[in-house]
Structure formats: structure tokens, C-alpha cells
Design an enzyme around this catalytic site. Structure first.
Site, PDB file in Angstrom:
ATOM      1  N   ASP A  30      35.464  23.699  13.177  1.00  0.00           N
ATOM      2  CA  ASP A  30      35.628  25.171  13.981  1.00  0.00           C
ATOM      3  C   ASP A  30      36.767  24.380  15.397  1.00  0.00           C
ATOM      4  OD1 ASP A  30      37.214  27.793  14.583  1.00  0.00           O
ATOM      5  OD2 ASP A  30      34.447  28.178  14.403  1.00  0.00           O
ATOM      6  N   GLU A  75      48.431  18.600  15.919  1.00  0.00           N
ATOM      7  CA  GLU A  75      47.214  18.298  15.115  1.00  0.00           C
ATOM      8  C   GLU A  75      46.147  18.900  15.638  1.00  0.00           C
ATOM      9  OE1 GLU A  75      47.427  20.473  11.789  1.00  0.00           O
ATOM     10  OE2 GLU A  75      49.696  19.797  12.173  1.00  0.00           O
ATOM     11  N   ASP A  80      36.588  26.318   9.416  1.00  0.00           N
ATOM     12  CA  ASP A  80      36.862  27.666   9.847  1.00  0.00           C
ATOM     13  C   ASP A  80      38.293  27.106  10.593  1.00  0.00           C
ATOM     14  OD1 ASP A  80      36.664  30.184  10.361  1.00  0.00           O
ATOM     15  OD2 ASP A  80      34.152  30.040  10.707  1.00  0.00           O
ATOM     16  N   HIS A 120      31.361  26.146  15.970  1.00  0.00           N
ATOM     17  CA  HIS A 120      32.261  27.336  16.585  1.00  0.00           C
ATOM     18  C   HIS A 120      31.494  27.518  18.035  1.00  0.00           C
ATOM     19  CE1 HIS A 120      33.710  31.227  17.928  1.00  0.00           C
ATOM     20  NE2 HIS A 120      32.280  32.128  17.871  1.00  0.00           N
TER      21      HIS A 120
END
Length: 858
Positions: A629, A667, A699, A833
Site C-alpha cells: 500500500d 514509481e 492496494d 496501510h
């Protein structure tokens, strides 16, 4: 004056009204009260070199005036990002799902989804024409007017964007020459050349359906804000909190498995009653004149504001500190002040003549070659209303509760609202006439489909195993009093508190001793340390007392002030790597909930130290699951933070975590390549072998970014794996996980509309034919409508059956140790996350490598 291309169109409406005017230097007008230093050049997105603010250069002034002579809101367009990732076909490369991507496990369940089929004439074809004007006509409106003089040739059903013309009829000749005349008597030759014949399923046709539907929404008097449409004529007022809610809808027309359908969901736009000028005045009172420009720019830049005089939204990109409403700009061949412009154009009186102006960069328009680029729009703070909620508002339970009564709709209310929406379109004569012109209509019923409900998982904890109630998706009661799989021994730990929170700290300690026994967490008495109630004292206390032998630090904070929390985490995650647990004193002050709170704290402390809490059965051997994430850190120079979390053992109870910080434009996978190699090395060290199968759950992929994952990230992941040895070729799957979706499912249970139960799988009808994708409703909600999660397998050499991929994904939603229940996404995604969020919000640096194999960020 430099602008910024990225995301300028987000939150910005399109229409035909005149945009807010551009600025030029005031001629003989009084200076604003506090001009900034002249060398402070305005740099994209409102961040400045040097002090905040800065005067506009002469070139910038010319650009602004020229731009606003050229640009209307309707022409702000330009090439738009494809938010629906149309044209990315990944399924054809996977042999095992070419024929079928359907799973088989579970009990069937009848569902409806928020989709309406589009019914078009069977022979419906769209003809695309290119239109040339001789002599060339620059204004798009003029080009349209000249072309539309020939309705007898073109027919009533037509759509023209200035260069391309779409008709539902084929003109007799491939090239048709028409002759028109301007109001000034100038003769114009128009050549209409057919370039394409498009069937209903072609991507251009799909795009055209969406454009046509937006036209229908405008006929219903709805206003576009961002990508959605809202009804300003039916506002929901919440005067107690100075908020207004506009009801609206998200709409997307796409090709799904068996037909082209409209996916629509209820949306709400929250508007604040305060203007930007009110906000600035309150801010100046709080922070004083000296720091005001810096704090004001930080607070306002990036926000979306609404101008009610034209119901348009703008993104604040900058603040023009040297401009006031008395400044003038060139309109046509005359100079006019902003004050007079708003009076003549909208009959609005500007009260504060000394307020600074807001800058909003307009997108480059699709105009004829050589047309001057548009300058920025200048907005009056007094006339701009803030949209959305502040963090303070979100933290206010009363505000959120009052808001939720209007915005959190249960399944029955949501389904009713959607049916009324389509019914209103069919009852509106103008909307119906527009659709009849093109031979289109919508089905009157929501789509019916059959889903499957997977059986509930059995949980293993210590030597015991237990079931939970599937409808609740929670096992906090069932696990109480059971020993953990691998509880840690806590011998050397510290408990910090202030004098004011010492009672709460003692209560916490006593309750921790009570709850830790049944969990089999052996906990010695900590060293109690008191610190003064300010950040420097807390940091000093940590520096003096935390050493290499310290296993855990618990800090009782007197309030939820972010700076204290950040200083604790920064020191203990970077400088002195030690697992830590912060808790606000107020959380411990209610005796009735103290046992529950202490149990959760004990579990968090256990897994931050490497303990293992519970597990589910994972049949696949030598499997490594990876979650990725990202988070965008706006404080530390707008860097992107990528987090990678990978499993280390068969039970998915031990995890390796790595975080990388990258500058904007890089990136995210560039840095995560090294993290993936480190994860593979950690797996090798833990198991004495490398995994034979790797599944990556990615994600944090935004709308329109799927091509980047497919074309770039998958290759980077394969390259990282190859770096472990050329003869190492594990089976690899890459799955894109999306939470922010508009799809909703409703179950028909016991004669009423309700949320689908946890474990519901949808892999037909509303999935995309070109993808290997499925939906899972994994969590349960107490109020409102449950949101499914969308999984798109973009790369797969594993050969796993769709059923096994779906079941494994659902199993992983049970393994997030910070919640004794099922979560929306697989555990490694939620861990990634949490790690990225902690680094982006509090640490702003890469955590110490000594913490890599601990869940220190929970």
C-alpha cells in the site's frame, strides 16, 4: 507563473458560464496591507521558494488576461484520464480462467446490485465523422453554430465536440460538403468526412454513453462537482453545525459480463456555511499576523471551494497576496476591476475591499493550435464556500452522528433512492426526449444476480479452536480467556505518565495484570516514570530511560495532541528501536470499559513484540503472501511512502515489514523492489527455503492507474524475484485490491432488503469480461450499507482455481491482529496501510531495520 498539470480537473465543474476572471496589476489602486517579498516566486500547488506569496511577473499578468479572454468553463476539458481503466485486457493471458472465472464454494444467495441495464435498439450504430472548416474557425461555439445550421442533413441526434461529430445516421456520401455563413456574412465551407462506424460495445460508444448521460443529468438541473452530480435544489441543512448536504449520484456506464450497464450510487456533498474569508479571519486571530501567511497557505492550498453564484467548484492552488478585489484585469478590450466584474456579471457586492485573492489554475483547453494558454482563475474569498470536513470535524462524534442520519443509508433506503433516480429520468420529458433521439432507454429494475456465501472459518488459538457467529464477523467474546498461540514474555518494560494521568496509569497496570493471565502473557511489573506535561520533557524522559534491554514502552498521554504522539513514535521507531504503545488518559478513565480496553492493549503489546494471537487454516504450503500500500506524505515535501508487508510462516502469524520513502514522480515499485528482495531473504532465513508460491495483494491503486501496475509493476516484481537466483522461478499472482468503488449489493432475506452476510462472493454479471475479477463482502456493519471490496487478478502463473483464490483471499481477511473480527481487505494490505500511515503522519523517515520483523506500527 508555473502551474501544475496533475489532477487540476478533479473537483472542477464544466459548464457554459463565464469562469472567474483573470487578474492583472491594479492601475492606481491602493496596495494590499502586507505584500510579501518580491523575490517569492509562485511555484505550483502554492508551495513557494522563500517566503510565502510574491508578486506576479508582467508575463504572468499577460497570461492571466489572455487566458480569460479565451477560456469558458465548458472548454476547460482537455484529455481526461480514463478512471475506469477501459482497454486493459489481462484475462486473455491466463489460460486457466479464459473459459470461466467462477468459483463454486458456498451457499447460493439472491442479490440485487446498483446496476441498471441499458436497452438500445438492436441495430444501434454510432457513426463518427471528422469536421473541417475553411477558413478555420477558432471558437468552438461558432463551429457548432455553423454546423448545426444543417439539421436537415445531420438529423436531430448529433453530438459535436469541435472536431469530431457523432450521428446515429449514415450520411449518403463518405465526404459531405456543406456551406454556412457567419453573422458577419463570411462564407464558410464545412467538410464532414466519415471516419468510423462504431458498434454499441466499442470503447468510443461507451465513452459517448457517459457523455450523453451527463447531458441528461444536467437536464435534471443537477450540478457537477468533481466526477459526480448533485442536486442543489434539494439541500439538507444541519444549522447546528453550519453544514449543508447536497444529495447526488455517482454514475458510470461500462460494459460488464453480459450487457452494457449504468452503475449508480448515492453520493453526498458536504458544504460548510463559512466562507474562505471567515476561515482566514478566524485563522489570523488564532495564529497572529506574523505566521498567518505561512499557516494560511498550508491550510488552504489543495482545498476545494464552491462558488454559489455559478455552482462551480475550484481547487485552491495558490494565494495572490498582492491582489485585492480592486485590482483590474482585461476583459475584451477594456480593463475592469474584480469588484465591478462581480457586480455587473452576478449582481454581487464585495464588502471587504482589502481581502487577498485565491488562485486556481485552469486546465489547458482543447483549442485550435496556436491559441494562447489559459491563465489562472482569480477567486474572491468572500464568495467561496469551503467544502468537505476538517479533521477536527471528523473527530467530533456529535457532528459525524448528525451527518450520518442524512448520509448513511441502510440497504432499503439506498435501493429506494436509486429506483427513484431512474424513475425521475424516465418521467422527465426533456431527459426522455434526449434519450429517444438516440434510441436509448434504461431497464426499470436493478440487476438481479446470484452470489455465494462462503462458510465461516474456524479459528485456532493456542491448543484450542472455536467458531464465531458468521453474521457478526467478530470473535472478541469467543477468544476471551483463551491462551494465545505464541504469547511473549514481558520482563523489562517502562510505563510513562504525567502526574495528572498517574491514577489512569495505575488502573491500566492493575487491569493489564488481570487480563494478561488468561491470555498466557507473562508480564513483570514495569518501571513507572513520571514526565512533565510538555513534549520536550517526554522526549528527555524517553532518552534517559529507554535502553537496549527495554522490550516495550507504554506512554499514557494526557491528551490526543499529535505532536506528543509523533515525538514518541519518531524516537522509538527510528533513533531507539523499541516497540511502543500510546494510550490517551481519557480512554482509561471509564471503569466500565477498562477491561475491554486493557484486553485490546495487551493484545497489541503482544503482537508488537512478535507474539502470535490466532490463525486460520491455510492449506497451501511454502506460500508467501505480500501486501503493498502507499500513502502520500504532504508534509515532508510531498513524498510517496510505499509499504510492503510479507508473511514469514505457514500460519500467516509472523510478518516482515519494510517502508520506503520516494520523491514525487518516482514509481512506488522502484523502492519496493529492494523491500521485496529483503522480504524473500527474511523468509529464507526463517524457513531455510524460499517460497514456491508468492501472491501479491496491491492496494492503493487509484482510478485510471491500473495500466501502471500491469505494464510496469508486475515486471518489477518478477525482476526482484529473479535477483534471488536465475533458477528460482516461483508461481506468482498479482491481485489489485480496491476499496473505493461504487458497486453495492443488496440481499433479499426474510422478505426485506438487507446487507449481504460476511463471506458473500460475486463473480458474475457485474464483473468485467476482460478481467479475472471478483467482489467479496467480508465485513459486517451495524448501520448503513456494507461496501464490498473488488479484487482484480492482473497476473497469475499459479494456476490456482478461481474458487481457491477467492477462499484464500477471504481467509486472509481474518488475520488482522488489531481487530478481533473480519476486515475489508487481506491482513497484509491493512498492515501495509498502517505502516505507511504511521510513517507519513508521524515519523517521516524510514523505520529502523531492527523493527522489520515486528508489527510495531499497530
Amino acid at each position: 507563473m508555473t502551474g501544475r498539470a496533475r489532477a487540476r480537473s478533479r473537483g472542477r465543474a464544466r459548464g457554459q458560464e463565464t469562469v472567474a476572471p483573470g487578474a492583472s496589476y491594479a492601475r492606481g489602486e491602493p496596495e494590499p496591507p502586507a505584500p510579501p517579498p518580491p523575490e517569492g516566486e509562485l511555484v505550483g500547488r502554492g508551495r513557494q521558494k522563500g517566503a510565502p506569496g510574491g508578486a506576479f511577473s508582467a508575463d504572468a499578468v499577460l497570461q492571466i488576461s489572455a487566458g480569460f479572454q479565451q477560456v469558458k468553463l465548458g472548454e476547460r476539458g482537455g484529455r481526461r484520464r480514463d478512471f475506469n481503466d477501459v482497454g486493459i485486457n489481462t484475462r486473455h493471458a491466463m489460460e486457466h480462467v479464459k473459459d470461466s472465472k467462477l468459483g463454486t464454494s458456498g451457499a447460493p444467495i439472491r442479490l440485487t446490485a446498483n446496476f441498471f441495464r441499458i436497452m438500445s435498439r438492436p441495430e444501434w450504430v454510432l457513426y463518427q465523422y471528422h469536421v473541417d472548416f475553411n477558413p478555420p474557425m477558432e471558437a468552438r461555439r461558432l463551429r457548432s453554430a455553423l454546423l448545426y445550421q444543417h439539421e436537415d442533413v445531420l438529423g436531430p441526434a448529433r453530438s459535436f465536440d469541435g472536431a469530431l461529430l457523432f450521428l446515429t445516421k449514415r450520411l449518403p456520401k463518405k465526404e459531405t460538403v456543406l456551406h454556412s455563413e457567419t453573422r458577419m456574412g463570411e462564407k464558410v465551407q464545412i467538410t464532414v468526412t466519415m471516419t468510423n462506424e462504431l458498434p454499441p460495445t466499442s470503447p468510443v460508444c461507451i465513452q459517448f454513453y457517459n457523455i450523453l448521460f451527463k447531458r441528461i443529468l444536467r437536464l435534471l438541473d443537477m450540478q457537477q462537482i468533481g466526477r459526480n452530480y448533485y442536486n442543489p435544489n434539494d439541500p439538507l441543512d444541519i444549522p447546528k453545525h453550519s453544514l449543508t448536504v447536497w444529495p447526488g449520484y455517482t454514475t458510470t456506464i461500462l460494459r460488464y459480463e453480459t450487457s452494457i450497464m449504468l452503475c449508480t450510487d448515492v453520493s453526498h456533498k458536504v458544504l460548510r456555511s463559512e466562507t474562505v474569508l471567515d476561515f482566514m479571519a478566524n485563522l489570523r486571530q488564532k495564529c497572529g499576523n506574523q505566521r498567518f501567511p505561512e499557516i494560511c497557505a498550508k491550510e488552504l492550498v489543495g482545498l476545494i471551494v464552491l462558488t454559489k453564484y455559478n455552482n462551480k467548484t475550484y481547487r485552491i492552488d495558490d494565494i495572490a497576496w498582492d491582489h485585492t478585489p480592486n485590482n483590474t484585469f482585461t476583459r475584451g478590450d477594456k480593463d475592469i476591476s474584480f469588484k465591478n466584474y462581480y457586480k455587473t456579471q452576478y449582481n454581487l457586492d464585495i464588502v471587504d475591499g482589502n481581502q487577498v485573492l485565491l488562485v486556481s489554475h485552469v486546465k489547458k483547453m482543447l483549442g485550435p493550435a496556436g491559441a494562447p494558454p489559459p491563465g489562472p482563475a482569480m477567486l474572491i474569498p468572500e464568495l467561496c464556500f469551503l467544502t468537505g470536513l476538517t479533521d477536527k470535524m471528523r473527530a467530533d462524534y456529535t457532528i459525524m452522528k448528525d451527518l450520518s442520519t442524512h448520509t448513511r443509508l441502510d440497504p432499503m433506503a439506498r435501493e429506494g433512492r436509486l429506483n427513484r433516480f431512474v424513475s425521475n429520468i424516465q418521467k422527465n420529458p426533456d431527459a426522455q426526449a434526449e434519450m429517444d433521439k438516440w434510441g436509448l432507454r434504461f431497464d426499470k429494475q436493478l440487476v438481479n444476480l446470484t452470489g455465494r456465501v462462503l462458510p465461516a472459518e474456524r479459528l485456532f488459538q493456542g491448543s484450542r479452536s472455536y467458531d464465531y457467529r458468521p453474521s457478526e464477523a467478530d470473535w472478541s467474546r469467543e477468544m476471551r480467556g483463551l491462551p494465545l498461540i505464541s504469547p511473549p514474555l514481558l520482563e523489562n518494560w517502562l510505563l510513562f505518565s504525567t502526574r495528572r494521568t498517574s491514577t489512569e496509569a495505575q488502573s491500566l497496570l492493575q487491569t493489564l495484570n488481570r487480563v494478561s493471565g488468561p491470555l498466557n502473557i507473562r508480564m513483570q511489573r514495569p518501571v513507572m516514570i513520571e514526565y512533565e506535561d510538555h513534549q520536550e520533557s517526554l522526549l528527555r524522559a524517553l532518552q534517559h530511560n529507554v535502553g537496549p534491554q527495554t522490550q516495550m514502552v507504554v506512554v499514557v498521554l494526557p491528551s490526543n495532541r499529535k505532536d506528543k504522539y509523533d515525538s514518541v513514535k519518531k524516537y522509538l521507531c527510528v533513533d531507539c528501536p523499541t516497540p511502543s504503545q500510546c494510550v490517551v488518559g481519557r480512554t482509561l478513565s471509564k471503569p466500565s470499559s477498562l477491561m475491554t480496553v486493557a484486553t485490546k492493549i495487551a493484545l497489541q503489546m503482544a503482537c508488537k513484540m512478535g507474539g502470535e494471537l490466532w490463525s486460520v487454516e491455510i492449506p497451501l504450503k511454502q506460500l508467501m503472501i505480500v501486501g503493498i500500500d502507499c500513502y502520500h506524505d504532504t508534509i515532508a515535501g510531498k513524498r510517496s511512502i510505499g509499504a510492503l508487508v510479507a508473511s514469514l510462516n505457514q500460519g500467516m502469524t509472523r510478518w516482515f515489514s519494510k517502508c520506503v520513502l520516494q520523491h514525487r514522480g518516482q514509481e512506488i515499485m522502484d523502492g519496493l523492489k529492494i523491500a521485496l528482495c529483503a522480504a524473500l531473504k527474511a523468509y529464507l532465513k526463517f524457513n531455510n527455503s524460499l517460497p514456491s508460491r508468492i501472491i501479491v495483494y496491491r492496494d492503493g491503486v487509484g482510478d485510471g492507474q491500473l495500466h501502471s501496475v500491469v505494464n510496469y509493476e508486475v515486471a518489477q516484481i518478477i525482476e526482484s524475484i529473479k535477483s534471488m537466483g536465475h533458477d528460482y522461478v516461483p508461481k506468482l499472482s498479482v491481485v489489485v485490491v480496491k476499496k473505493r468503488i461504487n458497486s453495492r449489493f443488496f440481499a433479499q432475506m426474510d422478505g426485506k432488503v438487507s446487507n449481504p452476510p460476511p463471506g458473500t462472493i460475486v463473480d458474475s454479471e457485474v464483473t468485467r469480461p476482460e478481467w479475472y475479477d471478483f467482489y467479496i463482502v467480508s465485513q459486517a456493519v451495524r448501520s448503513g450499507s456494507v461496501s464490498p471490496t473488488h479484487y482484480n487478478v492482473v497476473y497469475d502463473t499459479s494456476g490456482l482455481k478461481p474458487d481457491h483464490m477467492q477462499r484464500l483471499t477471504y481467509k486472509l481477511c481474518h488475520m488482522y491482529y488489531n481487530w478481533q473480527g473480519i476486515v475489508r481487505v487481506p491482513a497484509p494490505c491493512q498492515y501495509a496501510h498502517k505502516l505507511a500511515f504511521l510513517v507519513g503522519q508521524s515519523i517521516h523517515r524510514e523505520p529502523n531495520v531492527k523493527l522489520d520483523d515486528l508489527l510495531f506500527y499497530l
